[in-house]
Motif scaffolding. Structure first.
Motif, PDB file in Angstrom:
ATOM      1  N   ALA A 286       1.004  -1.245   0.005  1.00 15.40           N
ATOM      2  CA  ALA A 286      -0.039  -0.029  -0.074  1.00 15.40           C
ATOM      3  C   ALA A 286       0.827   1.323  -0.053  1.00 15.40           C
ATOM      4  O   ALA A 286       0.456   2.277  -0.764  1.00 15.40           O
ATOM      5  CB  ALA A 286      -0.933  -0.100   1.294  1.00 15.40           C
ATOM      6  N   LEU A 287       1.854   1.099   0.906  1.00 11.70           N
ATOM      7  CA  LEU A 287       2.765   2.407   0.732  1.00 11.70           C
ATOM      8  C   LEU A 287       3.495   2.537  -0.311  1.00 11.70           C
ATOM      9  O   LEU A 287       4.060   3.794  -0.922  1.00 11.70           O
ATOM     10  CB  LEU A 287       3.776   2.288   1.996  1.00 11.70           C
ATOM     11  CG  LEU A 287       3.069   2.446   3.365  1.00 11.70           C
ATOM     12  CD1 LEU A 287       4.326   1.804   4.515  1.00 11.70           C
ATOM     13  CD2 LEU A 287       2.656   3.931   3.553  1.00 11.70           C
ATOM     14  N   TYR A 288       4.058   1.416  -1.245  1.00 10.11           N
ATOM     15  CA  TYR A 288       4.970   1.570  -2.274  1.00 10.11           C
ATOM     16  C   TYR A 288       4.642   0.902  -3.311  1.00 10.11           C
ATOM     17  O   TYR A 288       5.040   0.351  -4.279  1.00 10.11           O
ATOM     18  CB  TYR A 288       6.385   0.857  -1.929  1.00 10.11           C
ATOM     19  CG  TYR A 288       6.937   1.494  -0.781  1.00 10.11           C
ATOM     20  CD1 TYR A 288       7.965   2.333  -0.927  1.00 10.11           C
ATOM     21  CD2 TYR A 288       6.756   0.968   0.736  1.00 10.11           C
ATOM     22  CE1 TYR A 288       8.995   2.951   0.062  1.00 10.11           C
ATOM     23  CE2 TYR A 288       7.641   1.267   1.480  1.00 10.11           C
ATOM     24  CZ  TYR A 288       8.590   2.286   1.404  1.00 10.11           C
ATOM     25  OH  TYR A 288       9.195   2.942   2.528  1.00 10.11           O
ATOM     26  N   GLU A 289       2.957   1.238  -3.431  1.00  6.83           N
ATOM     27  CA  GLU A 289       2.563   0.490  -4.955  1.00  6.83           C
ATOM     28  C   GLU A 289       2.973   0.612  -6.269  1.00  6.83           C
ATOM     29  O   GLU A 289       3.364  -0.270  -6.950  1.00  6.83           O
ATOM     30  CB  GLU A 289       1.052   0.713  -4.848  1.00  6.83           C
ATOM     31  CG  GLU A 289       0.080   0.042  -5.884  1.00  6.83           C
ATOM     32  CD  GLU A 289      -1.411   0.439  -5.755  1.00  6.83           C
ATOM     33  OE1 GLU A 289      -2.017  -0.119  -6.507  1.00  6.83           O
ATOM     34  OE2 GLU A 289      -1.479   1.305  -5.000  1.00  6.83           O
ATOM     35  N   ASP A 290       3.336   1.806  -6.445  1.00  2.82           N
ATOM     36  CA  ASP A 290       4.024   2.164  -7.860  1.00  2.82           C
ATOM     37  C   ASP A 290       5.190   1.545  -8.011  1.00  2.82           C
ATOM     38  O   ASP A 290       5.456   0.738  -9.098  1.00  2.82           O
ATOM     39  CB  ASP A 290       4.047   3.753  -7.837  1.00  2.82           C
ATOM     40  CG  ASP A 290       2.571   4.614  -7.895  1.00  2.82           C
ATOM     41  OD1 ASP A 290       1.699   4.028  -8.333  1.00  2.82           O
ATOM     42  OD2 ASP A 290       2.557   5.478  -7.093  1.00  2.82           O
ATOM     43  N   GLU A 291       6.099   1.589  -7.007  1.00  6.75           N
ATOM     44  CA  GLU A 291       7.453   1.044  -7.214  1.00  6.75           C
ATOM     45  C   GLU A 291       7.387  -0.413  -7.295  1.00  6.75           C
ATOM     46  O   GLU A 291       8.027  -1.060  -8.213  1.00  6.75           O
ATOM     47  CB  GLU A 291       8.521   1.546  -5.979  1.00  6.75           C
ATOM     48  CG  GLU A 291       8.742   2.827  -5.944  1.00  6.75           C
ATOM     49  CD  GLU A 291       8.010   3.580  -5.016  1.00  6.75           C
ATOM     50  OE1 GLU A 291       6.772   3.261  -4.758  1.00  6.75           O
ATOM     51  OE2 GLU A 291       8.553   4.475  -4.192  1.00  6.75           O
ATOM     52  N   ILE A 292       6.501  -1.120  -6.671  1.00  6.44           N
ATOM     53  CA  ILE A 292       6.500  -2.435  -6.779  1.00  6.44           C
ATOM     54  C   ILE A 292       6.046  -2.900  -7.789  1.00  6.44           C
ATOM     55  O   ILE A 292       6.380  -4.121  -8.473  1.00  6.44           O
ATOM     56  CB  ILE A 292       5.543  -2.945  -5.234  1.00  6.44           C
ATOM     57  CG1 ILE A 292       6.546  -2.930  -3.982  1.00  6.44           C
ATOM     58  CG2 ILE A 292       5.305  -4.698  -5.561  1.00  6.44           C
ATOM     59  CD1 ILE A 292       5.686  -3.098  -2.597  1.00  6.44           C
ATOM     60  N   SER A 293       4.918  -2.308  -8.296  1.00  5.64           N
ATOM     61  CA  SER A 293       4.240  -2.629  -9.718  1.00  5.64           C
ATOM     62  C   SER A 293       5.318  -2.607 -10.853  1.00  5.64           C
ATOM     63  O   SER A 293       5.603  -3.501 -11.754  1.00  5.64           O
ATOM     64  CB  SER A 293       2.918  -1.861  -9.794  1.00  5.64           C
ATOM     65  OG  SER A 293       2.500  -2.156 -11.063  1.00  5.64           O
ATOM     66  N   TYR A 294       5.956  -1.358 -10.820  1.00  4.11           N
ATOM     67  CA  TYR A 294       6.925  -1.026 -11.954  1.00  4.11           C
ATOM     68  C   TYR A 294       8.013  -1.757 -12.155  1.00  4.11           C
ATOM     69  O   TYR A 294       8.473  -2.337 -13.161  1.00  4.11           O
ATOM     70  CB  TYR A 294       6.946   0.526 -11.949  1.00  4.11           C
ATOM     71  CG  TYR A 294       7.953   1.119 -13.168  1.00  4.11           C
ATOM     72  CD1 TYR A 294       7.178   1.550 -14.334  1.00  4.11           C
ATOM     73  CD2 TYR A 294       9.407   1.057 -13.048  1.00  4.11           C
ATOM     74  CE1 TYR A 294       7.824   1.874 -15.544  1.00  4.11           C
ATOM     75  CE2 TYR A 294      10.158   1.525 -14.160  1.00  4.11           C
ATOM     76  CZ  TYR A 294       9.233   1.890 -15.532  1.00  4.11           C
ATOM     77  OH  TYR A 294       9.758   2.385 -16.586  1.00  4.11           O
ATOM     78  N   PHE A 295       8.620  -1.886 -10.926  1.00  5.46           N
ATOM     79  CA  PHE A 295       9.989  -2.484 -10.753  1.00  5.46           C
ATOM     80  C   PHE A 295       9.917  -4.033 -10.633  1.00  5.46           C
ATOM     81  O   PHE A 295      10.831  -4.714 -10.452  1.00  5.46           O
ATOM     82  CB  PHE A 295      10.785  -1.947 -10.035  1.00  5.46           C
ATOM     83  CG  PHE A 295      11.324  -0.683 -10.141  1.00  5.46           C
ATOM     84  CD1 PHE A 295      12.190  -0.354 -11.582  1.00  5.46           C
ATOM     85  CD2 PHE A 295      10.638   0.559  -9.648  1.00  5.46           C
ATOM     86  CE1 PHE A 295      12.420   1.139 -11.789  1.00  5.46           C
ATOM     87  CE2 PHE A 295      11.203   1.949  -9.797  1.00  5.46           C
ATOM     88  CZ  PHE A 295      11.813   2.149 -11.134  1.00  5.46           C
ATOM     89  N   SER A 296       8.672  -4.470 -10.473  1.00  7.82           N
ATOM     90  CA  SER A 296       8.329  -6.067 -10.129  1.00  7.82           C
ATOM     91  C   SER A 296       8.990  -6.474  -9.054  1.00  7.82           C
ATOM     92  O   SER A 296       9.444  -7.773  -8.953  1.00  7.82           O
ATOM     93  CB  SER A 296       8.649  -6.831 -11.316  1.00  7.82           C
ATOM     94  OG  SER A 296       7.971  -6.464 -12.395  1.00  7.82           O
ATOM     95  N   PHE A 297       9.150  -5.551  -7.892  1.00 11.43           N
ATOM     96  CA  PHE A 297       9.759  -6.111  -6.762  1.00 11.43           C
ATOM     97  C   PHE A 297       8.830  -7.292  -5.910  1.00 11.43           C
ATOM     98  O   PHE A 297       7.663  -7.290  -6.021  1.00 11.43           O
ATOM     99  CB  PHE A 297       9.949  -5.245  -5.566  1.00 11.43           C
ATOM    100  CG  PHE A 297      11.094  -3.900  -5.776  1.00 11.43           C
ATOM    101  CD1 PHE A 297      12.424  -4.275  -5.970  1.00 11.43           C
ATOM    102  CD2 PHE A 297      10.475  -2.764  -6.167  1.00 11.43           C
ATOM    103  CE1 PHE A 297      13.179  -3.362  -6.038  1.00 11.43           C
ATOM    104  CE2 PHE A 297      11.631  -1.819  -6.313  1.00 11.43           C
ATOM    105  CZ  PHE A 297      12.926  -2.314  -6.536  1.00 11.43           C
ATOM    106  N   PRO A 298       9.538  -8.440  -5.626  1.00 16.09           N
ATOM    107  CA  PRO A 298       8.917  -9.658  -5.284  1.00 16.09           C
ATOM    108  C   PRO A 298       8.602  -9.549  -3.913  1.00 16.09           C
ATOM    109  O   PRO A 298       9.125  -8.883  -3.091  1.00 16.09           O
ATOM    110  CB  PRO A 298       9.845 -10.840  -5.365  1.00 16.09           C
ATOM    111  CG  PRO A 298      11.072 -10.342  -5.576  1.00 16.09           C
ATOM    112  CD  PRO A 298      11.069  -8.927  -5.990  1.00 16.09           C
ATOM    113  N   SER A 299       7.546 -10.093  -3.426  1.00 18.62           N
ATOM    114  CA  SER A 299       7.056 -10.223  -1.776  1.00 18.62           C
ATOM    115  C   SER A 299       8.239 -11.052  -1.421  1.00 18.62           C
ATOM    116  O   SER A 299       8.742 -12.110  -1.838  1.00 18.62           O
ATOM    117  CB  SER A 299       5.877 -10.921  -1.750  1.00 18.62           C
ATOM    118  OG  SER A 299       5.817 -11.439  -0.445  1.00 18.62           O
ATOM    119  N   PRO A 300       8.770 -10.630  -0.202  1.00 25.92           N
ATOM    120  CA  PRO A 300       9.650 -11.461   0.695  1.00 25.92           C
ATOM    121  C   PRO A 300       9.056 -12.818   0.888  1.00 25.92           C
ATOM    122  O   PRO A 300      10.082 -13.546   1.305  1.00 25.92           O
ATOM    123  CB  PRO A 300       9.953 -10.708   1.818  1.00 25.92           C
ATOM    124  CG  PRO A 300       9.054  -9.675   2.165  1.00 25.92           C
ATOM    125  CD  PRO A 300       8.305  -9.271   0.711  1.00 25.92           C
TER     126      PRO A 300
END
Length: 150
Positions: A131-145
C-alpha cells in the motif's frame, strides 16, 4: 524549468526494494528513538492504522514522485540498491568518472542483518508495504519477501 538541461543532461536515480527500505527505516528509527515498538506496529503507524507521533518516516515514504512525471519514469537510467556496486560502476563509466573500490563495505558490515527479509514479514506486513509503495513494487516487479524463489 530548465528545458536545455532536461533534454541534454543524463538523469539517473537508484531504487531500493520497498520491503528492504521499510525494514531499514524501522531499524533506523528504533536505533535513534530508543523506542520499544515492533516491526508490525511500525508498519501500522506508517499506514495510519495506529497514530503514533514518535513514528514518522525520516524521508519520503515513497521516492516515486522524485523520478516520475504523471506516473512515468522520466530519468534516463534507474539503478538498483540491490546491485549498487555494479550499477554505480556502470554509471561512472557512462559519465567518464573514475571509480575504484567498494561503496558498501563499511555500511554493510556495520548494519548487517541477522535475519532475512522473509523472517520479518507476514502477509499483512507485505500488504502494508504494498500500500505504501504500490507504484515502485508494480513498476519494478519487486517480489514479496514471502515468495520462495526457485
Amino acid at each position: 524549468m530548465f528545458p536545455h538541461e532536461w533534454e541534454n543532461y543524463f538523469k539517473f536515480c537508484f531504487v531500493r526494494d520497498p520491503h528492504d527500505q521499510a525494514l531499514s527505516e524501522y531499524s533506523h528509527q528504533r536505533r535513534n528513538s530508543g523506542g520499544e515498538f515492533d516491526f508490525d506496529y511500525f508498519l501500522k503507524a506508517l499506514t495510519g492504522e495506529v497514530e503514533d507521533q514518535d513514528i514518522t518516516p525520516s524521508g519520503l515514504i515513497s521516492n516515486w514522485p522524485l523520478y516520475t512525471i504523471d506516473d512515468r519514469v522520466v530519468v534516463d537510467r534507474v539503478g538498483r540498491y540491490e546491485s549498487l556496486e555494479q550499477d554505480f560502476s556502470w554509471l561512472c563509466k557512462r559519465l567518464g568518472i573514475p571509480h575504484e573500490g567498494s561503496l558498501l563495505e563499511e555500511k554493510v558490515e556495520k548494519h548487517r542483518r541477522k535475519r532475512s527479509l522473509k523472517d520479518w514479514y507476514d502477509a499483512e506486513g507485505v500488504e502494508r508495504v504494498r500500500a505504501l509503495y504500490e507504484d515502485e513494487i508494480s513498476y519494478f516487479s519487486f517480489p514479496s519477501p514471502l515468495v520462495v524463489e526457485k
